[in-house]
Structure formats: C-alpha cells, structure tokens
Design a protein around this motif. Structure first.
Motif, mmCIF file in Angstrom:
data_model
loop_
_atom_site.group_PDB
_atom_site.id
_atom_site.type_symbol
_atom_site.label_atom_id
_atom_site.label_comp_id
_atom_site.label_asym_id
_atom_site.label_seq_id
_atom_site.Cartn_x
_atom_site.Cartn_y
_atom_site.Cartn_z
ATOM 1 N N LEU A 149 115.472 46.230 145.893
ATOM 2 C CA LEU A 149 114.318 45.344 145.652
ATOM 3 C C LEU A 149 113.836 45.464 144.211
ATOM 4 C CD1 LEU A 149 112.139 45.647 148.889
ATOM 5 C CD2 LEU A 149 113.680 43.814 148.217
ATOM 6 N N GLN A 184 115.661 43.539 141.806
ATOM 7 C CA GLN A 184 115.360 42.098 141.875
ATOM 8 C C GLN A 184 113.918 41.807 141.463
ATOM 9 O OE1 GLN A 184 116.418 41.843 146.075
ATOM 10 N NE2 GLN A 184 118.164 40.556 145.555
ATOM 11 N N ASN A 185 113.259 42.805 140.880
ATOM 12 C CA ASN A 185 111.857 42.693 140.463
ATOM 13 C C ASN A 185 110.925 42.348 141.621
ATOM 14 O OD1 ASN A 185 112.138 43.406 137.743
ATOM 15 N ND2 ASN A 185 112.870 41.353 137.261
#
Length: 143
Positions: free
Chosen positions: A111, A114-115
């Motif tokens: 996560l 994926q920022n």
C-alpha cells in the motif's frame, strides 16, 4: 495431454476485528483480495462467508496461521485454528493452513508503495494479506 485440475479456494486472514477474504481466478494461479468482513458474531460472519462460498463454488478454505518467528503456534494461532475449524465445519469444506508470518507487513508495504495510507485502510490491508496467504498456498501446490 494431461488435464489440469482447477480448484476454487477462499483465503482468509482472520483477525480480532476483521476477516480479510481472497479468492483465486478460474485457473487457480492468481489470488486477489475480494472483501473484508467486519466481525460481528459467528453466525453473521458465517452468513457472509457462506454467500461467497456458494457464489464462487469454493472447494477449500485456506486460512493464514500466525506462527511465532520461532515456528511455534502461540495463543492467537490456536484461537484462529478453533474458529477456522468451526467455519470449515459449518461450510462443509476442507481446511488448509498457510503460514501468514509477515503478510500484514507485506500488505502495508504494498500500500505504501502505491501511496495509500495503511492506517486509514485497515480493511484493504486485511484483503491484501488474505491474497498473499492464498497466493502462497497456490504457489506451494504448483511446485
């Protein structure tokens, strides 16, 4: 030509507050997160699982087991085994376990890459952890 046997498996990451749920594609090669069940009671949680089992024609439950780093089973792992056995019995499905050490940590790392904020997306972490658990089990079956 050898016919490949496909399997429909449901992966579960059982936590105190939530159950991350993952399923595999029709080929039994790729696991992906499906949903997160907010735990309320055994019967309500079971009803949601039963719906997924019927919809996906699930043949086996794969549950992540939190081994200690030394490989032993602690109190939390024993509680998960009891609950998983109850689910499997009620769903009339075979039950298999997969080592889930570090899957939540890996899910958080994915996560962050994926920022996406892990602290604001606990349900997503549980789903991704369930997918990692199921993927590991699928990969082990192919070897």
């Amino acid at each position: 030509m050898r016919r490949r046997r496909f399997i429909s498996a449901l992966g579960l990451d059982i936590g105190r507050k939530r159950i991350g749920v993952a399923g595999c594609d029709g080929t039994g090669l790729i696991a992906s997160g499906l949903t997160t069940i907010e735990r309320k009671s055994f019967d309500l949680d079971l009803a949601q699982l039963k719906s997924l089992v019927q919809e996906r024609r699930v043949q086996v439950l794969v549950v992540g087991l939190p081994y200690s780093m030394d490989g032993s089973l602690g109190k939390q792992a024993q509680e998960i085994q009891k609950l998983a056995s109850r689910y499997a019995g009620a769903l009339q499905l075979p039950l298999e376990y997969s080592d889930e050490r570090l899957t939540s940590f890996q899910a958080e790392q994915l996560l962050q890459a994926q920022n996406i904020s892990p602290s604001r997306n606990k349900g997503l972490i549980d789903r991704k952890a369930a997918a990692l658990i199921l993927q590991q089990w699928l990969d082990e079956r192919r070897v």
